[in-house]
Every structure is written in C-alpha cells, then in structure tokens.
Design a protein around this motif. Structure first.
Motif, PDB file in Angstrom:
ATOM      1  N   TYR A  10     109.829 -25.503   2.537  1.00  0.00           N
ATOM      2  CA  TYR A  10     110.806 -25.175   3.567  1.00  0.00           C
ATOM      3  C   TYR A  10     110.172 -24.310   4.643  1.00  0.00           C
ATOM      4  CZ  TYR A  10     111.479 -20.616   1.247  1.00  0.00           C
ATOM      5  OH  TYR A  10     111.291 -19.381   0.686  1.00  0.00           O
ATOM      6  N   PHE A  54     114.560 -27.764   5.034  1.00  0.00           N
ATOM      7  CA  PHE A  54     113.903 -28.368   3.877  1.00  0.00           C
ATOM      8  C   PHE A  54     113.681 -29.846   4.187  1.00  0.00           C
ATOM      9  CE2 PHE A  54     116.101 -24.677   2.443  1.00  0.00           C
ATOM     10  CZ  PHE A  54     115.381 -24.169   1.378  1.00  0.00           C
ATOM     11  N   LEU A  80     114.135 -27.601  -5.875  1.00  0.00           N
ATOM     12  CA  LEU A  80     115.400 -28.293  -5.678  1.00  0.00           C
ATOM     13  C   LEU A  80     115.770 -28.980  -6.989  1.00  0.00           C
ATOM     14  CD1 LEU A  80     117.734 -29.403  -3.936  1.00  0.00           C
ATOM     15  CD2 LEU A  80     116.190 -31.266  -3.257  1.00  0.00           C
ATOM     16  N   LEU A 120     119.271 -25.033  -4.852  1.00  0.00           N
ATOM     17  CA  LEU A 120     117.996 -24.534  -4.349  1.00  0.00           C
ATOM     18  C   LEU A 120     117.670 -23.213  -5.011  1.00  0.00           C
ATOM     19  CD1 LEU A 120     118.491 -25.169  -0.546  1.00  0.00           C
ATOM     20  CD2 LEU A 120     116.820 -26.300  -2.014  1.00  0.00           C
TER      21      LEU A 120
END
Length: 137
Positions: A10, A54, A80, A120
């Motif tokens: 990210y 992301f 994730l 997340l």
C-alpha cells in the motif's frame, strides 16, 4: 473457516480535506486503469486527509501515479484476509497472530452483507515475517 490471505502493498498520499478530493483522486486512478484491492481515508490534521491505496498491481500504480503527478509514500506491506463471514472470523485471525506473539498495530474490516468479508492488517516491519509464518502465507 476458509480464508484467502495475501501480502499486499500500500501507499499513502495526503489531500486537502474538502469535498471532492477523494473523488478526483479515485477518478484519476480509474482513468489510468488502476484496480484497487482496498482504499481508506483518515484525517491527519485539521485540514488534511491521508489516503491509503492498496493497488492490485503496485508497479503499475507507481508508474501511473508518477505520470499523473501524484506524490506517494510507500510501498509498505500489509496483510489482506478475505473469506466467508462467519462468527469469530476476525478472532481466529488474531488468535494465530497472538499465539505467534505478533502485534497488530492497526486493522480495518468490513463484510459485504452477502456472506464474505475483507480485513486489512497492519503489522510492523520487524514482525511481518513472523505474521506471514503464523498465517501460513
């Protein structure tokens, strides 16, 4: 419970906290063909908002962000987790990390209302390898 667990990258950017900024940013990404796995926006001061992106393809994102003049910070690693929304799903993920003595310093989860969820997990870099091992990545 069945989970799909993956390491994701990210990036951060910050925008002025005013109507339309997230729309402008997300529209730019959409026009550039950037597909997102997740997106968050949180205030970081009285007049700034931090956007966390992301992207499905981090390399493509970096190129397109640069081409669009978007300043980003990253990439950083996160985890994730996606799966069937069952009672205790988040707890099961945290139990595995707890048993490995891994600290989750931030997380965000949501269900889709149709039986699945996305979650997340932000893990500090020095504990990331232990988290991956604990979650059998």
């Amino acid at each position: 419970m069945s989970f799909k667990i993956q390491k994701v990258e990210y990036f951060y950017t910050s925008v002025v906290d005013q109507p339309g900024e997230a729309y402008k940013f997300l529209s730019t990404l959409s026009k550039a063909g950037i597909n997102l796995l997740a997106f968050t926006a949180v205030p970081v001061g009285p007049m700034r908002t931090q956007l966390s992106i992301f992207p499905e393809d981090p390399s493509r994102f970096m190129v397109q962000a640069k081409n669009a003049g978007i300043q980003t910070d990253g990439p950083y690693s996160a985890i994730l987790v996606q799966g069937d929304d069952q009672l205790g799903a988040f707890a099961e993920v945290h139990q595995k990390l707890y048993e490995a003595n891994v600290n989750v310093y931030a997380c965000a989860g949501v269900t889709d209302g149709k039986g699945t969820f996305g979650y997340l997990l932000y893990i500090r870099p020095e504990q990331f390898d232990a988290a991956i091992k604990a979650l059998n990545l």
